[in-house]
Motif scaffolding. Sequence first.
Motif, PDB file in Angstrom:
ATOM      1  N   PHE A 139     -65.965 -14.525  18.166  1.00  8.43           N
ATOM      2  CA  PHE A 139     -64.629 -13.957  18.028  1.00  8.43           C
ATOM      3  C   PHE A 139     -63.650 -15.099  17.830  1.00  8.43           C
ATOM      4  O   PHE A 139     -63.798 -16.155  18.456  1.00  8.43           O
ATOM      5  CB  PHE A 139     -64.215 -13.208  19.312  1.00  8.43           C
ATOM      6  N   PRO A 140     -62.614 -14.903  17.007  1.00  6.35           N
ATOM      7  CA  PRO A 140     -61.568 -15.924  16.960  1.00  6.35           C
ATOM      8  C   PRO A 140     -60.866 -15.953  18.318  1.00  6.35           C
ATOM      9  O   PRO A 140     -60.622 -14.906  18.918  1.00  6.35           O
ATOM     10  CB  PRO A 140     -60.635 -15.447  15.848  1.00  6.35           C
ATOM     11  N   GLY A 141     -60.574 -17.133  18.809  1.00  9.37           N
ATOM     12  CA  GLY A 141     -59.912 -17.269  20.104  1.00  9.37           C
ATOM     13  C   GLY A 141     -58.429 -16.968  20.008  1.00  9.37           C
ATOM     14  O   GLY A 141     -57.808 -17.168  18.960  1.00  9.37           O
ATOM     15  N   LEU A 142     -57.854 -16.495  21.093  1.00 10.98           N
ATOM     16  CA  LEU A 142     -56.436 -16.167  21.145  1.00 10.98           C
ATOM     17  C   LEU A 142     -55.573 -17.382  20.808  1.00 10.98           C
ATOM     18  O   LEU A 142     -54.558 -17.256  20.137  1.00 10.98           O
ATOM     19  CB  LEU A 142     -56.063 -15.621  22.532  1.00 10.98           C
ATOM     20  N   LYS A 143     -55.987 -18.548  21.255  1.00 11.35           N
ATOM     21  CA  LYS A 143     -55.214 -19.767  21.027  1.00 11.35           C
ATOM     22  C   LYS A 143     -55.872 -20.671  19.987  1.00 11.35           C
ATOM     23  O   LYS A 143     -55.662 -21.874  19.984  1.00 11.35           O
ATOM     24  CB  LYS A 143     -55.041 -20.513  22.343  1.00 11.35           C
ATOM     25  N   GLY A 144     -56.680 -20.067  19.110  1.00 15.50           N
ATOM     26  CA  GLY A 144     -57.370 -20.836  18.082  1.00 15.50           C
ATOM     27  C   GLY A 144     -58.816 -21.078  18.470  1.00 15.50           C
ATOM     28  O   GLY A 144     -59.260 -20.741  19.563  1.00 15.50           O
ATOM     29  N   GLY A 145     -59.538 -21.669  17.563  1.00  9.26           N
ATOM     30  CA  GLY A 145     -60.946 -21.933  17.792  1.00  9.26           C
ATOM     31  C   GLY A 145     -61.765 -20.648  17.758  1.00  9.26           C
ATOM     32  O   GLY A 145     -61.268 -19.589  17.368  1.00  9.26           O
ATOM     33  N   GLU A 146     -63.005 -20.760  18.131  1.00  9.90           N
ATOM     34  CA  GLU A 146     -63.929 -19.629  18.132  1.00  9.90           C
ATOM     35  C   GLU A 146     -64.519 -19.458  19.520  1.00  9.90           C
ATOM     36  O   GLU A 146     -64.794 -20.443  20.208  1.00  9.90           O
ATOM     37  CB  GLU A 146     -65.074 -19.874  17.143  1.00  9.90           C
ATOM     38  N   ILE A 147     -64.722 -18.226  19.886  1.00 10.01           N
ATOM     39  CA  ILE A 147     -65.482 -17.904  21.094  1.00 10.01           C
ATOM     40  C   ILE A 147     -66.860 -17.508  20.579  1.00 10.01           C
ATOM     41  O   ILE A 147     -67.064 -16.395  20.092  1.00 10.01           O
ATOM     42  CB  ILE A 147     -64.839 -16.749  21.887  1.00 10.01           C
ATOM     43  N   LYS A 148     -67.788 -18.438  20.638  1.00  8.52           N
ATOM     44  CA  LYS A 148     -69.136 -18.218  20.118  1.00  8.52           C
ATOM     45  C   LYS A 148     -70.012 -17.672  21.243  1.00  8.52           C
ATOM     46  O   LYS A 148     -70.210 -18.337  22.264  1.00  8.52           O
ATOM     47  CB  LYS A 148     -69.721 -19.527  19.597  1.00  8.52           C
TER      48      LYS A 148
END
Length: 189
Positions: free
Chosen positions: A38-47
């Motif tokens: 998922f795209p993270g709320l503050k950027g990056g990815e939640i893999k």
Amino acid sequence: MMNRRHVLTTLLGGVAAVAALSRADAQASRMTAYGFSFPGLKGGEIKLADYAGKPILVVNTASQCGYTPQYAGLQELWTEFRERGLTVIGVPSNDFGNQEPGGPHEIDDIAHGRFGISFPIAAKTVVKGPNAHPFYKWAAEARPRDLPRWNFHKYLVGRDGYLADAFGSELEPMDTRVKTAVARSLTAV
């Protein structure tokens, strides 16, 4: 008159193609939650692959819902079980009653500011219908009777990466049924 070698080559090629399709189908059916992010709320990815071998509770959330106080219960559940391996991931969604109308800043204010959430929060995501995030499409295929019908629906991914359980919005995160399922997933081999 056809050449025997040509016929045999054609038949063997067809058998190989069918076998390849069967392998592809088998691999698709064996896909686990660890293949999604998922795209993270503050950027990056939640893999989800970063949590492979550990249970994950994926919850579609909303900041202006009657169930929004469940954020506190989710944090409590995560605090109780995170040392044993549980991860909770909040997935804000505006799909039910337009109860997540804000952007990242507003979502962050509610989740982190008001409820003190310290588990990962995704960016706003579609969780139902044809435009649903791939994780939610996968979950709908795996558990068609356990689709999110409102905010704060909970999917429990087992240590094996498959859906172990699902809980409707009305079930509080600290309910014995949720805690028992989480504890069972933590001890499963």
